[in-house]
Design a protein around this motif. Structure first.
Motif, mmCIF file in Angstrom:
data_model
loop_
_atom_site.group_PDB
_atom_site.id
_atom_site.type_symbol
_atom_site.label_atom_id
_atom_site.label_comp_id
_atom_site.label_asym_id
_atom_site.label_seq_id
_atom_site.Cartn_x
_atom_site.Cartn_y
_atom_site.Cartn_z
ATOM 1 N N UNK A 1 -46.475 24.568 -31.978
ATOM 2 C CA UNK A 1 -45.690 23.801 -32.945
ATOM 3 C C UNK A 1 -46.561 22.815 -33.699
ATOM 4 N N UNK A 2 -47.395 22.099 -32.983
ATOM 5 C CA UNK A 2 -48.271 21.127 -33.651
ATOM 6 C C UNK A 2 -49.246 21.825 -34.594
ATOM 7 N N UNK A 3 -49.741 22.986 -34.196
ATOM 8 C CA UNK A 3 -50.729 23.689 -35.011
ATOM 9 C C UNK A 3 -50.103 24.415 -36.196
ATOM 10 N N UNK B 1 -51.592 20.488 -37.430
ATOM 11 C CA UNK B 1 -52.634 19.718 -36.772
ATOM 12 C C UNK B 1 -53.741 20.675 -36.347
ATOM 13 N N UNK B 2 -54.981 20.208 -36.383
ATOM 14 C CA UNK B 2 -56.107 21.020 -35.915
ATOM 15 C C UNK B 2 -56.117 21.020 -34.390
ATOM 16 N N UNK C 1 -55.742 18.205 -29.198
ATOM 17 C CA UNK C 1 -56.369 17.808 -27.937
ATOM 18 C C UNK C 1 -56.253 16.300 -27.745
ATOM 19 N N UNK C 2 -56.493 15.558 -28.788
ATOM 20 C CA UNK C 2 -56.384 14.105 -28.713
ATOM 21 C C UNK C 2 -54.934 13.677 -28.521
ATOM 22 N N UNK C 3 -54.049 14.280 -29.277
ATOM 23 C CA UNK C 3 -52.641 13.911 -29.239
ATOM 24 C C UNK C 3 -52.010 14.184 -27.882
ATOM 25 N N UNK D 1 -57.093 25.333 -27.028
ATOM 26 C CA UNK D 1 -57.381 26.651 -27.604
ATOM 27 C C UNK D 1 -56.824 27.767 -26.726
ATOM 28 N N UNK D 2 -56.916 27.595 -25.411
ATOM 29 C CA UNK D 2 -56.363 28.601 -24.487
ATOM 30 C C UNK D 2 -54.849 28.698 -24.619
#
Length: 186
Positions: free
Chosen positions: A140-142, A147-148, A153-155, A164-165
Motif C-alpha cells: 500500500x505504501x509503495x 513511497x520508495x 523501511x524508515x516509516x 523488499x522481501x
C-alpha cells in the motif's frame, strides 16, 4: 498543496488553532482511511477506528514533530503502529488462504457497471486479505501512496531488505492468485 499543509500544521503547532487542524484533517483523512482499509483488508469499521485514533494521536503529539515536511510519513507510521497494537490485542487480520478468498469471491454478487470503481476497490481489498499485514503495509505504501522502499523501511522501522522481501512476496502472491482467477474464469 504541501506548503499549504505545512502552513496549517505550523499554525496549529504554534497557536493550537483548531481551524488549522481541521484543514489538516481535511487534507489527510481520505488517504489515511484508504491506507487503513488496505491494512485491515477491508474491515471498514476497524479502519475507521484506526484512522480516528491516529488523528487523535496526531492532535496530541504534533507539537513534538520537528520536521513538518515529514508529517505524512509520521502520520502513516502512527496509523501502522495503531494497527499493530490492535492486531496484537485482538489477533486479527491473519491472511486468508487462497481457498478462503476464492470462496469469498464466489459468494459476491456483481455490481452494476456504474459502480465499477466500488467493485474494483472491493476486489483490491479482498486480494489484500491474501497478504500478511506487513506485505499489505509495504504494498500500500509503495503502490498506492508512492513511497520508495527506503522511505517505507524508515516509516515502518524495518530493514530495507525486509521491506523488499515483503514487497516481492506480496506482489508474487497477488500475481499468482490473479493468474489462477483468470484461468478459472476462462
Amino acid at each position: 498543496m504541501v506548503s499549504i499543509l505545512k502552513d496549517w500544521l505550523n499554525r496549529f503547532q504554534q497557536q493550537r488553532d483548531s481551524q488549522s487542524f481541521a484543514q489538516v484533517v481535511a487534507q489527510c483523512q481520505t488517504p489515511l482511511q484508504g491506507y487503513c482499509r488496505r491494512l485491515t483488508a477491508g474491515d471498514m469499521a476497524m479502519a475507521d477506528d484506526i484512522a480516528q485514533e491516529t488523528l487523535i494521536s496526531v492532535y496530541q503529539q504534533v507539537g513534538q514533530l520537528q520536521n513538518l515536511d515529514a508529517f505524512k510519513s509520521w502520520l502513516y507510521r502512527i496509523a501502522y503502529r495503531h494497527f499493530l497494537h490492535i492486531q496484537a490485542k485482538q489477533n486479527r487480520w491473519k491472511s486468508m488462504t487462497e481457498q478462503e478468498l476464492e470462496f469469498a469471491l464466489q459468494q459476491e454478487t456483481g455490481c452494476g457497471s456504474e459502480q465499477q470503481a466500488c467493485e474494483d476497490e472491493r476486489l483490491v481489498l479482498q486480494y489484500m486479505a491474501l497478504l500478511t499485514h506487513e506485505e499489505r503495509a509495504v504494498i500500500t505504501l509503495n503502490h498506492t501512496l508512492e513511497y520508495s522502499h527506503q522511505q517505507i523501511a524508515s516509516l515502518l522501522d524495518m530493514p530495507l531488505g525486509t521491506v523488499k522481501s515483503h514487497a516481492k512476496r506480496g506482489k508474487d502472491k497477488l500475481i499468482a492468485f490473479s493468474h489462477r482467477q483468470q484461468r478459472g474464469a476462462a
